[in-house]
Design a protein around this motif. Structure first.
Motif, PDB file in Angstrom:
ATOM      1  N   PHE A  81       0.821  -1.209   0.000  1.00 43.72           N
ATOM      2  CA  PHE A  81       0.000   0.000   0.000  1.00 43.72           C
ATOM      3  C   PHE A  81       0.859   1.265   0.000  1.00 43.72           C
ATOM      4  CE2 PHE A  81      -3.510  -2.778   1.600  1.00 43.72           C
ATOM      5  CZ  PHE A  81      -4.418  -2.481   0.600  1.00 43.72           C
ATOM      6  N   SER A  82       1.996   1.221   0.690  1.00 44.63           N
ATOM      7  CA  SER A  82       2.887   2.381   0.672  1.00 44.63           C
ATOM      8  C   SER A  82       3.324   2.703  -0.750  1.00 44.63           C
ATOM      9  CB  SER A  82       4.112   2.117   1.555  1.00 44.63           C
ATOM     10  OG  SER A  82       5.022   3.189   1.487  1.00 44.63           O
ATOM     11  N   GLY A  83       3.532   1.671  -1.561  1.00 40.01           N
ATOM     12  CA  GLY A  83       3.963   1.860  -2.936  1.00 40.01           C
ATOM     13  C   GLY A  83       2.923   2.522  -3.824  1.00 40.01           C
ATOM     14  N   ILE A  84       1.662   2.538  -3.385  1.00 38.17           N
ATOM     15  CA  ILE A  84       0.612   3.195  -4.178  1.00 38.17           C
ATOM     16  C   ILE A  84       0.029   4.394  -3.423  1.00 38.17           C
ATOM     17  CG2 ILE A  84       0.030   1.167  -5.556  1.00 38.17           C
ATOM     18  CD1 ILE A  84      -2.324   0.654  -3.677  1.00 38.17           C
ATOM     19  N   GLY A  85       0.808   4.913  -2.461  1.00 35.54           N
ATOM     20  CA  GLY A  85       0.415   6.155  -1.790  1.00 35.54           C
ATOM     21  C   GLY A  85      -0.710   6.003  -0.791  1.00 35.54           C
ATOM     22  N   ILE A  86      -0.791   4.836  -0.133  1.00 32.77           N
ATOM     23  CA  ILE A  86      -1.840   4.593   0.856  1.00 32.77           C
ATOM     24  C   ILE A  86      -1.198   4.133   2.165  1.00 32.77           C
ATOM     25  CG2 ILE A  86      -3.796   3.088   1.465  1.00 32.77           C
ATOM     26  CD1 ILE A  86      -4.592   3.049  -1.452  1.00 32.77           C
ATOM     27  N   ARG A  87      -1.699   4.675   3.272  1.00 32.24           N
ATOM     28  CA  ARG A  87      -1.249   4.251   4.603  1.00 32.24           C
ATOM     29  C   ARG A  87      -2.187   3.156   5.107  1.00 32.24           C
ATOM     30  NH1 ARG A  87      -1.146   9.413   8.303  1.00 32.24           N
ATOM     31  NH2 ARG A  87       0.357   8.253   9.557  1.00 32.24           N
ATOM     32  N   LEU A  88      -1.612   2.026   5.481  1.00 35.74           N
ATOM     33  CA  LEU A  88      -2.391   0.938   6.083  1.00 35.74           C
ATOM     34  C   LEU A  88      -2.469   1.198   7.578  1.00 35.74           C
ATOM     35  CD1 LEU A  88      -3.841  -1.803   5.860  1.00 35.74           C
ATOM     36  CD2 LEU A  88      -1.593  -2.902   6.102  1.00 35.74           C
ATOM     37  N   VAL A  89      -3.592   1.731   8.014  1.00 31.22           N
ATOM     38  CA  VAL A  89      -3.763   2.148   9.412  1.00 31.22           C
ATOM     39  C   VAL A  89      -3.978   0.937  10.306  1.00 31.22           C
ATOM     40  CG1 VAL A  89      -5.226   3.490  10.972  1.00 31.22           C
ATOM     41  CG2 VAL A  89      -4.652   4.390   8.700  1.00 31.22           C
ATOM     42  N   ASP A  90      -4.967   0.139   9.975  1.00 29.03           N
ATOM     43  CA  ASP A  90      -5.235  -1.110  10.686  1.00 29.03           C
ATOM     44  C   ASP A  90      -6.101  -1.990   9.799  1.00 29.03           C
ATOM     45  OD1 ASP A  90      -7.999  -0.366  11.057  1.00 29.03           O
ATOM     46  OD2 ASP A  90      -7.500   0.702  12.883  1.00 29.03           O
ATOM     47  N   PHE A  91      -6.249  -3.244  10.204  1.00 25.69           N
ATOM     48  CA  PHE A  91      -7.095  -4.148   9.429  1.00 25.69           C
ATOM     49  C   PHE A  91      -7.421  -5.376  10.265  1.00 25.69           C
ATOM     50  CE2 PHE A  91      -2.740  -5.262   8.632  1.00 25.69           C
ATOM     51  CZ  PHE A  91      -2.675  -6.625   8.376  1.00 25.69           C
ATOM     52  N   LYS A  92      -8.429  -6.120   9.802  1.00 28.21           N
ATOM     53  CA  LYS A  92      -8.901  -7.317  10.501  1.00 28.21           C
ATOM     54  C   LYS A  92      -8.646  -8.543   9.641  1.00 28.21           C
ATOM     55  CE  LYS A  92     -12.873  -8.999   9.996  1.00 28.21           C
ATOM     56  NZ  LYS A  92     -14.319  -9.276   9.817  1.00 28.21           N
ATOM     57  N   LEU A  93      -8.201  -9.616  10.267  1.00 28.21           N
ATOM     58  CA  LEU A  93      -8.021 -10.891   9.584  1.00 28.21           C
ATOM     59  C   LEU A  93      -8.801 -11.976  10.306  1.00 28.21           C
ATOM     60  CD1 LEU A  93      -4.145 -10.928   8.951  1.00 28.21           C
ATOM     61  CD2 LEU A  93      -5.941 -10.297   7.325  1.00 28.21           C
ATOM     62  N   ALA A 144      -0.784  11.261   1.340  1.00 25.10           N
ATOM     63  CA  ALA A 144      -0.512  12.699   1.280  1.00 25.10           C
ATOM     64  C   ALA A 144      -1.517  13.526   2.067  1.00 25.10           C
ATOM     65  CB  ALA A 144      -0.486  13.160  -0.176  1.00 25.10           C
ATOM     66  N   THR A 145      -2.776  13.122   2.029  1.00 24.46           N
ATOM     67  CA  THR A 145      -3.837  13.955   2.611  1.00 24.46           C
ATOM     68  C   THR A 145      -4.534  13.335   3.824  1.00 24.46           C
ATOM     69  OG1 THR A 145      -5.568  12.996   1.214  1.00 24.46           O
ATOM     70  CG2 THR A 145      -4.318  14.842   0.300  1.00 24.46           C
ATOM     71  N   ASN A 146      -4.288  12.039   4.089  1.00 23.37           N
ATOM     72  CA  ASN A 146      -5.005  11.276   5.124  1.00 23.37           C
ATOM     73  C   ASN A 146      -6.493  11.126   4.818  1.00 23.37           C
ATOM     74  OD1 ASN A 146      -2.838  10.537   6.708  1.00 23.37           O
ATOM     75  ND2 ASN A 146      -3.028  12.293   8.092  1.00 23.37           N
ATOM     76  N   LYS A 147      -6.896  11.363   3.581  1.00 21.12           N
ATOM     77  CA  LYS A 147      -8.282  11.117   3.195  1.00 21.12           C
ATOM     78  C   LYS A 147      -8.596   9.638   3.390  1.00 21.12           C
ATOM     79  CE  LYS A 147     -11.401  11.086  -0.809  1.00 21.12           C
ATOM     80  NZ  LYS A 147     -11.527  11.358  -2.269  1.00 21.12           N
ATOM     81  N   LYS A 148      -9.747   9.355   3.974  1.00 16.88           N
ATOM     82  CA  LYS A 148     -10.135   7.983   4.256  1.00 16.88           C
ATOM     83  C   LYS A 148     -10.653   7.312   2.985  1.00 16.88           C
ATOM     84  CE  LYS A 148     -11.061   8.889   9.118  1.00 16.88           C
ATOM     85  NZ  LYS A 148     -10.251  10.112   9.098  1.00 16.88           N
ATOM     86  N   LEU A 149     -10.110   6.122   2.701  1.00 12.82           N
ATOM     87  CA  LEU A 149     -10.464   5.377   1.496  1.00 12.82           C
ATOM     88  C   LEU A 149     -11.055   4.020   1.871  1.00 12.82           C
ATOM     89  CD1 LEU A 149      -7.199   6.115  -0.548  1.00 12.82           C
ATOM     90  CD2 LEU A 149      -9.404   7.277  -0.755  1.00 12.82           C
ATOM     91  N   ASP A 150     -11.894   3.999   2.891  1.00 17.31           N
ATOM     92  CA  ASP A 150     -12.385   2.741   3.437  1.00 17.31           C
ATOM     93  C   ASP A 150     -13.787   2.915   4.012  1.00 17.31           C
ATOM     94  OD1 ASP A 150     -12.153   3.648   6.331  1.00 17.31           O
ATOM     95  OD2 ASP A 150     -10.074   3.834   5.700  1.00 17.31           O
ATOM     96  N   LYS A 151     -14.232   1.923   4.787  1.00 15.77           N
ATOM     97  CA  LYS A 151     -15.613   1.930   5.288  1.00 15.77           C
ATOM     98  C   LYS A 151     -15.879   3.026   6.310  1.00 15.77           C
ATOM     99  CE  LYS A 151     -17.654  -1.507   7.629  1.00 15.77           C
ATOM    100  NZ  LYS A 151     -18.272  -2.821   7.936  1.00 15.77           N
ATOM    101  N   ASP A 152     -14.848   3.663   6.830  1.00 15.49           N
ATOM    102  CA  ASP A 152     -15.072   4.807   7.719  1.00 15.49           C
ATOM    103  C   ASP A 152     -15.859   5.911   7.015  1.00 15.49           C
ATOM    104  OD1 ASP A 152     -14.137   3.955  10.127  1.00 15.49           O
ATOM    105  OD2 ASP A 152     -12.190   4.952  10.006  1.00 15.49           O
TER     106      ASP A 152
END
Length: 254
Positions: free
Chosen positions: A166-178, A208-216
């Motif tokens: 995800f870092s390679g495509i400009g996204i921060r992986l904040v947390d996730f569930k498995l 760059a912006t911390n815009k949320k790209l998820d279910k939040d």
């Protein structure tokens, strides 16, 4: 497709019996839920996007030796998976403080954590998926100590890989569930990754912006849920820059 027996229905997916013994068909719904199902809506095309994103990530993880239940995608909304005995424990991997950990520990959202933190929740909608310890998991027999060590090791490997991806495509992986399950093949049993990996169960922020790209975006009424999921798919190279194509997908098996 022919009619098949429904095995299980959750908030975002339906499982049907598969065409061969030991397989299931996983169907991705457009339903969006939050707060243990208290908030509900339909997001057109979400199931199609989650199917494609989860397929992509499961295949990438398999390439580095993380065994998982994915076999192949059947159509826009369905994938063939291995049948596993789901371990009733959700594994939460946190890299940046967000969500419940902020409320529980008084940490400001967005605070980088000193190292990845793993938390466990008992998988129970009725109990609102309560936080549990390793002691609970082993004492109640949900997983034995060796299985839990395997789950933790795999979870950290998945986190390391996805952080880089995800870092390679400009996204921060904040947390996730498995979620993990026991997969039986003859006399052999192994713990493998199951469920899905998608913006439904990951917190993903634009680097760059911390815009949320998820279910939040749905949980917090931010709008643009479908656009955010499409953006993740575009950056992963799953859908073209020009548009997502047929988000309605093909008919589900009934």
């Amino acid at each position: 497709m022919t009619r098949r027996r429904r095995v299980y229905e959750g908030k975002a997916k339906v499982l049907f019996e598969g065409p061969e013994p030991g397989t299931l068909v996983q169907y991705f719904k457009d339903d969006a839920t939050a707060f243990n199902g208290e908030k509900k809506a339909t997001v057109t095309g979400k199931g199609v996007l989650n199917n494609r994103i989860s397929e992509h990530l499961m295949l990438k993880l398999a390439e580095i030796g993380i065994q998982n239940h994915f076999i192949r995608r059947l159509n826009m909304r369905e994938q063939l998976i291995k049948e596993v005995e789901i371990i009733p424990v959700e594994v939460i991997i946190r890299n940046i403080a967000a969500g419940s950990i902020c409320k529980r520990l008084g940490i400001s959202e967005g605070t980088p954590l000193p190292r990845p933190i793993i938390e466990y929740c008992f998988k129970s909608d009725e109990l609102n998926d309560p936080l549990v310890s390793e002691e609970h998991i082993t004492a109640f027999g949900w997983a034995n100590p060796l299985e839990l060590d395997d789950i933790m090791s795999q979870s950290l490997r998945v986190n390391d890989f996805l952080l880089g991806l995800f870092s390679g495509i400009g996204i921060r992986l904040v947390d996730f569930k498995l979620e993990f399950g026991r997969y039986y093949e003859g006399d052999e049993m192994q713990i493998i990754l199951a469920d899905e990996i998608s913006p439904d169960n990951c917190r993903l922020w634009d680097a760059a912006t911390n815009k949320k790209l998820d279910k939040d975006r749905f949980r917090r009424d931010l709008g643009g849920v479908e656009d955010a999921y499409q953006e993740v798919a575009r950056r992963l190279g799953i859908i073209p820059e020009g548009g997502p194509g047929d988000l309605q997908g093909t008919n589900a098996i009934q």
